[in-house]
Design a protein around this motif. Structure first.
Motif, PDB file in Angstrom:
ATOM      1  N   ARG A   8       0.663  -0.974  -0.259  1.00 16.30           N
ATOM      2  CA  ARG A   8      -0.086   0.243  -0.177  1.00 16.30           C
ATOM      3  C   ARG A   8       1.179   1.594  -0.465  1.00 16.30           C
ATOM      4  O   ARG A   8       0.126   2.475  -1.027  1.00 16.30           O
ATOM      5  CB  ARG A   8      -0.860  -0.343   1.174  1.00 16.30           C
ATOM      6  CG  ARG A   8      -1.730  -0.767   0.996  1.00 16.30           C
ATOM      7  CD  ARG A   8      -3.726  -1.286   2.031  1.00 16.30           C
ATOM      8  NE  ARG A   8      -4.388  -1.938   2.480  1.00 16.30           N
ATOM      9  CZ  ARG A   8      -4.491  -2.349   2.901  1.00 16.30           C
ATOM     10  NH1 ARG A   8      -3.740  -3.434   3.745  1.00 16.30           N
ATOM     11  NH2 ARG A   8      -5.347  -3.799   2.907  1.00 16.30           N
ATOM     12  N   LEU A   9       2.052   1.734   0.871  1.00 17.07           N
ATOM     13  CA  LEU A   9       2.676   2.199   1.008  1.00 17.07           C
ATOM     14  C   LEU A   9       3.181   2.420  -0.135  1.00 17.07           C
ATOM     15  O   LEU A   9       4.152   3.791  -0.212  1.00 17.07           O
ATOM     16  CB  LEU A   9       3.448   2.094   1.933  1.00 17.07           C
ATOM     17  CG  LEU A   9       3.331   2.624   3.770  1.00 17.07           C
ATOM     18  CD1 LEU A   9       3.577   2.356   4.499  1.00 17.07           C
ATOM     19  CD2 LEU A   9       1.687   3.518   3.814  1.00 17.07           C
ATOM     20  N   ARG A  10       3.517   1.715  -1.132  1.00 16.58           N
ATOM     21  CA  ARG A  10       4.551   2.129  -2.420  1.00 16.58           C
ATOM     22  C   ARG A  10       3.637   2.552  -3.515  1.00 16.58           C
ATOM     23  O   ARG A  10       3.920   2.692  -4.490  1.00 16.58           O
ATOM     24  CB  ARG A  10       4.749   0.627  -2.857  1.00 16.58           C
ATOM     25  CG  ARG A  10       6.164   0.046  -2.255  1.00 16.58           C
ATOM     26  CD  ARG A  10       6.947  -1.141  -2.919  1.00 16.58           C
ATOM     27  NE  ARG A  10       8.054  -2.236  -2.131  1.00 16.58           N
ATOM     28  CZ  ARG A  10       8.469  -1.776  -1.687  1.00 16.58           C
ATOM     29  NH1 ARG A  10       9.171  -1.041  -1.840  1.00 16.58           N
ATOM     30  NH2 ARG A  10      10.368  -2.327  -1.229  1.00 16.58           N
ATOM     31  N   GLN A  11       2.132   2.571  -3.003  1.00 16.90           N
ATOM     32  CA  GLN A  11       1.466   3.260  -4.218  1.00 16.90           C
ATOM     33  C   GLN A  11       0.870   4.428  -3.633  1.00 16.90           C
ATOM     34  O   GLN A  11      -0.141   4.733  -4.426  1.00 16.90           O
ATOM     35  CB  GLN A  11       0.260   2.220  -4.107  1.00 16.90           C
ATOM     36  CG  GLN A  11       0.580   0.951  -4.982  1.00 16.90           C
ATOM     37  CD  GLN A  11       1.536   0.489  -6.068  1.00 16.90           C
ATOM     38  OE1 GLN A  11       1.380   1.315  -6.692  1.00 16.90           O
ATOM     39  NE2 GLN A  11       2.724  -0.050  -5.964  1.00 16.90           N
ATOM     40  N   VAL A  12       1.586   5.719  -2.470  1.00 14.39           N
ATOM     41  CA  VAL A  12       0.565   6.814  -2.445  1.00 14.39           C
ATOM     42  C   VAL A  12       1.854   7.346  -1.744  1.00 14.39           C
ATOM     43  O   VAL A  12       3.169   6.967  -1.681  1.00 14.39           O
ATOM     44  CB  VAL A  12      -0.442   6.441  -1.062  1.00 14.39           C
ATOM     45  CG1 VAL A  12      -1.157   4.933  -0.945  1.00 14.39           C
ATOM     46  CG2 VAL A  12       0.851   5.795   0.329  1.00 14.39           C
ATOM     47  N   SER A  13       1.391   8.966  -2.156  1.00 10.81           N
ATOM     48  CA  SER A  13       2.646   9.913  -1.910  1.00 10.81           C
ATOM     49  C   SER A  13       3.013  10.136  -0.744  1.00 10.81           C
ATOM     50  O   SER A  13       2.217  10.026   0.526  1.00 10.81           O
ATOM     51  CB  SER A  13       2.382  11.024  -3.085  1.00 10.81           C
ATOM     52  OG  SER A  13       1.042  11.659  -2.605  1.00 10.81           O
ATOM     53  N   ILE A 169       8.912   3.424   9.871  1.00 12.08           N
ATOM     54  CA  ILE A 169       8.660   3.415   8.459  1.00 12.08           C
ATOM     55  C   ILE A 169       9.007   4.615   7.928  1.00 12.08           C
ATOM     56  O   ILE A 169       8.383   5.481   8.021  1.00 12.08           O
ATOM     57  CB  ILE A 169       7.234   2.557   8.193  1.00 12.08           C
ATOM     58  CG1 ILE A 169       6.480   1.815   9.552  1.00 12.08           C
ATOM     59  CG2 ILE A 169       7.024   2.085   6.738  1.00 12.08           C
ATOM     60  CD1 ILE A 169       7.598   0.583   9.626  1.00 12.08           C
ATOM     61  N   VAL A 170      10.426   4.209   7.163  1.00  8.45           N
ATOM     62  CA  VAL A 170      10.435   5.536   6.159  1.00  8.45           C
ATOM     63  C   VAL A 170       9.778   5.358   4.980  1.00  8.45           C
ATOM     64  O   VAL A 170       9.934   4.243   4.000  1.00  8.45           O
ATOM     65  CB  VAL A 170      11.931   5.522   6.107  1.00  8.45           C
ATOM     66  CG1 VAL A 170      12.476   6.567   5.154  1.00  8.45           C
ATOM     67  CG2 VAL A 170      12.187   5.097   7.354  1.00  8.45           C
ATOM     68  N   VAL A 171       8.685   5.915   4.559  1.00 13.61           N
ATOM     69  CA  VAL A 171       8.594   6.340   2.563  1.00 13.61           C
ATOM     70  C   VAL A 171       9.233   7.300   1.846  1.00 13.61           C
ATOM     71  O   VAL A 171       9.095   8.753   2.631  1.00 13.61           O
ATOM     72  CB  VAL A 171       6.849   6.040   3.120  1.00 13.61           C
ATOM     73  CG1 VAL A 171       6.575   6.214   1.176  1.00 13.61           C
ATOM     74  CG2 VAL A 171       6.591   5.034   3.998  1.00 13.61           C
ATOM     75  N   GLY A 172       9.662   6.990   0.971  1.00 13.14           N
ATOM     76  CA  GLY A 172      10.272   8.011   0.158  1.00 13.14           C
ATOM     77  C   GLY A 172       9.614   8.279  -1.474  1.00 13.14           C
ATOM     78  O   GLY A 172       9.621   6.910  -1.961  1.00 13.14           O
ATOM     79  N   ASP A 173       9.207   9.290  -1.971  1.00  9.74           N
ATOM     80  CA  ASP A 173       8.712   9.297  -3.609  1.00  9.74           C
ATOM     81  C   ASP A 173       9.555  10.228  -4.337  1.00  9.74           C
ATOM     82  O   ASP A 173      10.966  10.307  -3.379  1.00  9.74           O
ATOM     83  CB  ASP A 173       7.306   9.180  -3.771  1.00  9.74           C
ATOM     84  CG  ASP A 173       7.076  11.090  -3.352  1.00  9.74           C
ATOM     85  OD1 ASP A 173       7.734  11.735  -2.428  1.00  9.74           O
ATOM     86  OD2 ASP A 173       6.357  11.378  -2.754  1.00  9.74           O
ATOM     87  N   ASP A 174       9.456  10.153  -5.147  1.00 15.38           N
ATOM     88  CA  ASP A 174      10.416  11.461  -6.247  1.00 15.38           C
ATOM     89  C   ASP A 174      10.419  12.520  -6.064  1.00 15.38           C
ATOM     90  O   ASP A 174      10.714  13.010  -6.467  1.00 15.38           O
ATOM     91  CB  ASP A 174       9.790  11.282  -7.378  1.00 15.38           C
ATOM     92  CG  ASP A 174      10.093   9.985  -7.846  1.00 15.38           C
ATOM     93  OD1 ASP A 174      11.014   8.769  -7.957  1.00 15.38           O
ATOM     94  OD2 ASP A 174       9.429   9.408  -9.306  1.00 15.38           O
TER      95      ASP A 174
END
Length: 236
Positions: A8-13, A169-174
């Motif tokens: 799920r987190l791979r698909q959100v900004s 949990i670390v989430v990074g996008d562009d």
């Protein structure tokens, strides 16, 4: 970490996650002044494994330190678990590098999910070419020993004014990087997925010429009815 949550987190900004966390009173979770070394077009998602730097003192930080097998910078690279994100507290100082391409390549080969520093990387073009997300403030050529001493591994740190605890949990996008407290990651991932579906619907409607009044946010019940139909049609 729950595999469904990871997907799920791979698909959100990061922007959507920031709003979900804001609703929970968490307003300072985005790591400030950090950006991708190179955009990957996919999200970085994983638990935090941390490294803390402190101001270097000249008698402790000669080049001989790199021969020390227990040097914390080297040990962190070798201990960071597979699937984790190495997050470095470099005191928001990019005048000296947090690491270079050899160490970051080693992290990637060992299965690291990504790396983040609020300082800078040397050999940044080479790091940007790796098949692993990396985030920093800017390129920096001087060795870390110039200004920073690696002192602690996997302890609570501050990175770009965000508190980071091991296992968060670390989430990074562009665009940027955000830290989600581990205990609420599952529920935040579910909510952000729902938010993303509605935001995608809104973008389509706005492109078709619809006003945002009553649409964003959804204060007009009719828009929610159309959204329900849109979700069914689009498998969302």
């Amino acid at each position: 970490m729950n595999t469904d949550t990871i997907e799920r987190l791979r698909q959100v900004s990061v922007a959507t996650l920031a709003t979900a966390l804001y609703k929970r009173g968490l307003r300072n979770q985005v790591i400030q002044d950090v950006r991708p070394v190179a955009r990957k077009g996919r999200n970085m998602v994983g638990p935090a494994f941390t490294l803390r730097y402190m101001p270097a003192r000249e008698d402790r930080n000669t080049l001989a330190e790199f021969r020390n097998p227990e040097h914390p910078q080297r040990v962190a690279i070798e201990q960071c678990p597979k699937g984790h994100v190495l997050v470095m507290d470099s005191r928001k100082d990019a005048r000296a590098a947090s690491a270079g391409d050899i160490l970051i390549t080693r992290l990637m080969v060992r299965g690291g999910e990504g790396v983040v520093t609020d300082g800078g990387f040397r050999d940044s073009m080479s790091i940007g070419a790796l098949d692993m997300p990396a985030y920093h403030s800017r390129a920096s050529s001087p060795t870390n020993l110039t200004l920073n001493e690696a002192i602690d591994i996997n302890v609570p740190i501050g990175c770009g004014d965000a508190a980071v605890f091991p296992g968060d949990i670390v989430v990074g996008d562009d665009d940027s990087v955000i830290i989600i407290p581990a205990g609420i990651a599952d529920e935040v991932a579910v909510e952000a997925t729902e938010m993303t579906a509605y935001e995608d619907f809104v973008v389509e409607r706005v492109r078709d010429g619809q006003t945002i009044i009553g649409l964003y946010p959804a204060t007009d019940e009719a828009n929610l009815e159309v959204f329900a139909e849109w979700r069914k049609a689009n498998g969302r």
